[in-house]
Design a protein around this motif. Structure first.
Motif, PDB file in Angstrom:
ATOM      1  N   SER A  35       0.832  -1.211   0.000  1.00  0.00           N
ATOM      2  CA  SER A  35       0.000   0.000   0.000  1.00  0.00           C
ATOM      3  C   SER A  35       0.863   1.256   0.000  1.00  0.00           C
ATOM      4  O   SER A  35       0.580   2.225  -0.724  1.00  0.00           O
ATOM      5  CB  SER A  35      -0.919   0.002   1.225  1.00  0.00           C
ATOM      6  OG  SER A  35      -1.786  -1.127   1.198  1.00  0.00           O
ATOM      7  N   ILE A  36       1.917   1.247   0.808  1.00  0.00           N
ATOM      8  CA  ILE A  36       2.816   2.406   0.855  1.00  0.00           C
ATOM      9  C   ILE A  36       3.506   2.594  -0.489  1.00  0.00           C
ATOM     10  O   ILE A  36       3.643   3.728  -0.989  1.00  0.00           O
ATOM     11  CB  ILE A  36       3.848   2.224   1.984  1.00  0.00           C
ATOM     12  CG1 ILE A  36       3.153   2.248   3.354  1.00  0.00           C
ATOM     13  CG2 ILE A  36       4.926   3.304   1.912  1.00  0.00           C
ATOM     14  CD1 ILE A  36       4.048   1.892   4.517  1.00  0.00           C
ATOM     15  N   CYS A  39       1.144   4.197  -2.926  1.00  0.00           N
ATOM     16  CA  CYS A  39       0.997   5.622  -2.630  1.00  0.00           C
ATOM     17  C   CYS A  39       2.195   6.402  -3.162  1.00  0.00           C
ATOM     18  O   CYS A  39       2.048   7.520  -3.692  1.00  0.00           O
ATOM     19  CB  CYS A  39       0.848   5.843  -1.130  1.00  0.00           C
ATOM     20  SG  CYS A  39      -0.716   5.233  -0.445  1.00  0.00           S
TER      21      CYS A  39
END
Length: 653
Positions: A35-36, A39
């Motif tokens: 997820s990071i 992003c």
């Protein structure tokens, strides 16, 4: 001078909870890492669009920004999954993880370029430029790698900060190569519980400089005031003394002033004497009372001793005791042909057996559970091994105990010695070294008298016709740290919170370390011609009350405040001052500065044997203890009981 620190302690406390939470986490789950990363990819594409806005390379209006971003990030998600770039633990990222990120990013660029080329070929419209794809690939890869570097370095920094703040902050004494080398070793070992924050110099020159980016502080005239200033300045916990940089008197001065400044003092040998770097935690210890006694280091001729014992069969009686076990350890290092350790104490003998098996697996050694007063048992052992050298350390040594049980003291210390000495003569042993004590000099108790009687017997036996065995006696005082000695006794009392009990405010004793005493025993055994009593230079006698006060301070406490000291009176048979020579004895020097040979008074062998025969009968029969003591006093006229029920026997004469 400003305090040198990785992070001020007040700031550490501010973020301590947050740091503790992070350090307690094992690792981020993979979905969180993925997820990071996504992003970061979205942010990278946003920066790309921002850079290329209002330029000829700007994307056309066929797709909106959101649509283009979703397509690019989705492709990146697909490539992340294919190359599993999220599978590693971020704080342990390696080149392999960077390689996976590079492959994923290169694949995104390749897929997007091919897709854009195909769209333009078939539909005739350009969706995105190659320049924007190239810029996005560069930015995304840079940010992805930077994220991992930041996490890895932040974690390392927090671990280092946490470790440093749990360590003892110390000043290393001295600015020579040895002290600097030790500081380097400590700073290079993350597991060490000590952290150097500076160097302490006793120079009169008030110079301000650094070594290894650590400040050098001066402390010369007003030591106590200087140490208090340094403690406040650098927030130190203690001082580390290195090797033999200081004399004992200088070391005592530093220790006293450090205690007055509420600083701990540590001691260590030089790093080159350590077997491995991991020895740091073991070799650095709080300074001990043994380090502060006014004594110089004793050196012996190890080569001469080794040559003397090479190829010999050696017996050590009392081989599980304090002196005997150390003799066994030192002799084992010299590689004799055979080594036998004999004792009647089962558990300590088992321990020395395990020690020999572990540390000297190739040595021909054996332990015997036996009593030296059992003549048949001893003869069986002597006939089997025919010892070349006998070190006789088996004895009862506790003065109050033997004062209450004189039969056992006479049986073990006199009769046992006689049995062994006769067997040594019978089986042609080359040498017989008896371990005696300063309590045998003008004895005031049964233990000392029994050892004096044993001395007299082996001296008289030496001059009998046909005796080829060389009998030697070694006489020295108390050994530091031996079973039942005053130092372990005081340590236990301090541990319990006191009081520390001293028998008399003026009582003094000679002290020597067990290792040094045994080294001198081995050295004396090489130089004897037979019949000598070797007297060891024990240095200055130590006042026991001073020792008690010093040990309390070494424990970080204040005598008479935190721990009380009680004067309880002399024990049975105890005297204030020990001696090393009997009246009429003189000493002559030897080639070793710490060993002197006593010029002794000769004794009649037959007279001694007659009295010993009577003593042996008395120990084996039921009767009054005083008869045994009377017979001892006949044998040893200088034996005068002190603080004992047997004092009345002296008054009768």
């Amino acid at each position: 001078m400003q305090r040198v620190d990785v992070l001020p302690r007040f700031l550490v406390r501010k973020y301590g909870l947050f740091r503790g939470f992070l350090l307690d986490q094992r690792f981020l789950p993979r979905w969180a890492v993925l997820s990071i990363d996504l992003c970061i990819c979205f942010f990278s594409y946003f920066i790309t669009e921002l850079i290329l806005k209002d330029t000829a390379l700007q994307a056309n209006d066929l797709l909106t920004f959101s649509q283009r971003a979703i397509i690019i990030v989705s492709i990146h998600l697909f490539c992340f999954v294919i190359f599993r770039s999220y599978s590693g633990i971020i704080r342990h990222s390696t080149f392999t993880d960077v390689y996976r990120l590079a492959l994923a990013t290169a694949s995104v660029f390749l897929i997007s370029t091919i897709g854009g080329f195909a769209y333009r070929t078939f539909l005739g419209e350009k969706v995105v430029s190659s320049t924007s794809l190239l810029l996005y690939a560069f930015l995304s890869l840079t940010f992805l790698i930077a994220f991992r570097i930041v996490v890895k370095e932040s974690y390392r920094f927090m671990r280092k900060t946490a470790a440093n703040n749990s360590k003892k902050r110390i000043l290393v004494f001295g600015v020579d190569d040895k002290s600097v080398g030790l500081a380097q070793s400590l700073m290079g070992d993350s597991s060490s519980p000590y952290r150097p924050v500076g160097f302490l110099s006793m120079s009169n020159k008030k110079l301000s400089f650094k070594i290894m980016d650590l400040p050098v502080v001066n402390c010369c005239d007003e030591i106590e005031q200087d140490l208090k200033r340094i403690k406040e300045l650098l927030d130190i916990d203690g001082i580390l003394l290195v090797g033999d940089n200081l004399s004992v008197s200088e070391k005592n001065r530093i220790v006293e002033k450090s205690f007055a400044s509420q600083l701990e003092v540590y001691n260590t040998t030089l790093p080159e004497k350590w077997e491995k770097l991991s020895d740091i935690g073991v070799k650095i210890t709080p300074i001990q009372i043994e380090d502060l006694l006014e004594r110089n280091v004793i050196e012996t001729d190890v080569k001469l001793i080794s040559e003397d014992l090479c190829g010999k069969t050696v017996l050590v009686t009392g081989g599980a005791g304090s002196i005997g076990s150390e003799l066994v350890r030192q002799i084992a290092e010299l590689k004799p042909r055979r080594l036998i350790a004999l004792d009647n104490a089962e558990s300590p003998l088992h321990e020395i057996d395990l020690y020999l098996q572990k540390n000297f697996p190739g040595l021909n050694c054996q332990v015997y559970l036996a009593d030296v007063t059992n003549r048949d048992r001893m003869e069986g052992i002597f006939s089997k091994y025919k010892f070349d050298v006998v070190y006789h350390a088996a004895a009862y040594k506790h003065v109050p105990m033997i004062e209450k049980h004189p039969r056992e003291g006479v049986r073990a210390n006199i009769i046992g010695t006689r049995i062994l000495a006769e067997l040594a003569v019978q089986y042609k042993s080359e040498r017989f070294v008896m371990i005696s004590t300063d309590k045998a000099v003008n004895p005031s108790n049964v233990m000392g008298a029994s050892k004096r009687a044993a001395e007299m017997y082996v001296q008289a036996l030496q001059h009998q016709p046909g005796v080829t065995t060389k009998f030697m006696t070694t006489r020295f005082g108390n050994v530091l740290g031996s079973n039942g000695s005053v130092i372990p006794f005081f340590k236990e009392q301090i541990k319990r919170g006191g009081p520390v009990t001293v028998t008399h405010k003026d009582i003094t004793r000679y002290f020597m370390t067990i290792r040094e005493a045994c080294q001198l025993v081995l050295q004396a055994g090489t130089m004897g011609r037979g019949g000598e009593i070797f007297v060891f230079d024990m240095g200055k006698p130590v006042r026991i009350l001073d020792m008690a006060e010093r040990m309390i301070k070494l424990s970080g406490l204040q005598p008479y405040v935190d721990i009380s000291i009680e004067i309880v009176g002399l024990r049975e048979g105890e005297k204030l001052y020990e001696e090393l020579l009997i009246d009429g004895e003189t000493t002559l020097p030897t080639f070793h500065p710490k060993i002197m040979v006593g010029k002794v008074v000769d004794h009649d062998y037959n007279e001694i044997c007659a009295i010993l025969d009577e003593l042996e009968l008395m120990t084996n029969s039921v009767g009054r203890k005083k008869f045994i003591i009377q017979k001892l006093k006949c044998l040893i006229p200088e034996y005068v009981s002190q603080n004992s029920v047997f004092s009345e026997l002296d008054e009768q004469h």
